[in-house]
Enzyme design. Structure first.
Site, mmCIF file in Angstrom:
data_model
loop_
_atom_site.group_PDB
_atom_site.id
_atom_site.type_symbol
_atom_site.label_atom_id
_atom_site.label_comp_id
_atom_site.label_asym_id
_atom_site.label_seq_id
_atom_site.Cartn_x
_atom_site.Cartn_y
_atom_site.Cartn_z
ATOM 1 N N SER A 43 0.829 -1.271 0.023
ATOM 2 C CA SER A 43 -0.061 0.044 0.138
ATOM 3 C C SER A 43 0.885 1.124 -0.139
ATOM 4 O O SER A 43 2.021 1.228 0.192
ATOM 5 C CB SER A 43 -0.794 -0.045 1.211
ATOM 6 O OG SER A 43 -0.117 0.081 2.513
ATOM 7 N N SER A 45 1.046 3.692 2.297
ATOM 8 C CA SER A 45 0.898 4.254 3.768
ATOM 9 C C SER A 45 2.484 4.918 3.925
ATOM 10 O O SER A 45 2.389 5.657 4.926
ATOM 11 C CB SER A 45 0.577 3.370 4.744
ATOM 12 O OG SER A 45 1.299 2.223 4.981
ATOM 13 N N LYS A 106 5.255 -0.059 9.123
ATOM 14 C CA LYS A 106 5.116 1.461 9.736
ATOM 15 C C LYS A 106 6.314 1.869 10.295
ATOM 16 O O LYS A 106 7.396 1.248 10.406
ATOM 17 C CB LYS A 106 3.964 1.537 10.599
ATOM 18 C CG LYS A 106 2.594 1.108 10.142
ATOM 19 C CD LYS A 106 1.879 1.851 8.940
ATOM 20 C CE LYS A 106 0.741 1.028 8.496
ATOM 21 N NZ LYS A 106 0.165 1.825 7.319
ATOM 22 N N SER A 197 -2.590 6.685 5.682
ATOM 23 C CA SER A 197 -2.036 5.649 6.618
ATOM 24 C C SER A 197 -2.817 5.012 7.800
ATOM 25 O O SER A 197 -3.206 5.681 8.687
ATOM 26 C CB SER A 197 -0.763 5.996 7.108
ATOM 27 O OG SER A 197 -0.305 4.855 8.075
#
Length: 249
Positions: A43, A45, A106, A197
């Site tokens: 993705s 994010s 992350k 995100s």
């Protein structure tokens, strides 16, 4: 050579081949479990740091080993073995707490005991504003995922780790939050693409130490346009050679 000797030779050759394949599979399993795990970015994010189509290696030994270090995450033990704590600013692959079958990636911004809050798009840690400086704009849909210029800010955490973030939407839903107090044994994660995100501000919540898989280390392949690395005929137009073998920071 007799028929019996030929049969024995063929059997020996087949057995040797099976043995080599078995040893190779065991070696691959050991490397994946203890050393490196390949990971693809699913993705946007972590834009602009990581892009969809980036393929990277995750170092498994960085934070020690938990049951999530093993394929299929068998419930053989709890906690971590040879554990060490991530540093603020590390880019980490972890198991999504509400559904550990999913891998997320992350950046660690909050350590156990920290107070984390967003105010007007600025990150605050323990009541102190994190340094945030606008460094320009990016007008490249492959990086930003939108067809317009996007503001880029450089954040510098208290320990000196510095990285770029995107500001897609001023006054976005995640730009002003309550204050989060990170529980013992947990971490607060955020994506560098702050307005796109799903992270600890939302459904991810606090990430238990046990859920950490490893630290993102180096990009070994990158391809744009949703192409597969196996689609070699797309490499001339979609390959991102300038991203290959870049360390993740």
């Amino acid at each position: 050579m007799s028929v019996a000797e030929k049969t024995a030779k063929k059997s020996g050759g087949l057995g040797e081949t099976v043995n080599v394949i078995f040893q190779a599979l065991i070696l691959a399993l050991v490397i994946r479990t203890l050393l490196f795990q390949p990971f693809s970015i699913p993705s946007g994010s972590m834009r602009p740091t990581l892009l969809e189509g980036d393929y990277l290696f995750v170092t498994k030994w960085s934070y020690g080993y938990s049951r999530y270090s093993l394929p299929f995450s068998p419930n053989l033990f709890s906690g971590r073995i040879f554990g060490s704590s991530p540093e603020r600013g590390d880019v980490v692959v972890f198991k999504f707490p509400p559904n550990p079958s999913l891998d997320y990636i992350k950046r660690v911004v909050g350590l156990p005991g920290d107070r984390i809050q967003m105010r007007g798009g600025q990150l605050f840690i323990n009541g102190e504003a994190v340094s945030r400086e606008k460094v320009g704009e990016i007008n490249d849909p492959d990086v930003t995922e939108v067809d317009r210029p996007v503001d880029v800010f450089r954040e510098t955490l208290p320990n000196g780790v510095s990285y770029e973030t995107l500001d897609l939407t001023p006054n976005g839903i995640g730009d002003d939050t309550r204050e989060y107090v990170v529980p013992p044994g947990h971490y607060f994660m955020m994506g560098d693409n702050r307005d796109n995100s799903t992270d600890s501000r939302f459904t991810v919540g606090y990430v238990p130490e046990e859920n950490l898989v490893g630290r993102a280390n180096i990009i070994f392949f990158s391809i744009a346009g949703g192409a597969s690395p196996l689609e070699i005929w797309k490499w001339p137009t979609e390959l991102r050679p300038w991203r290959l073998f870049n360390f993740v920071r």
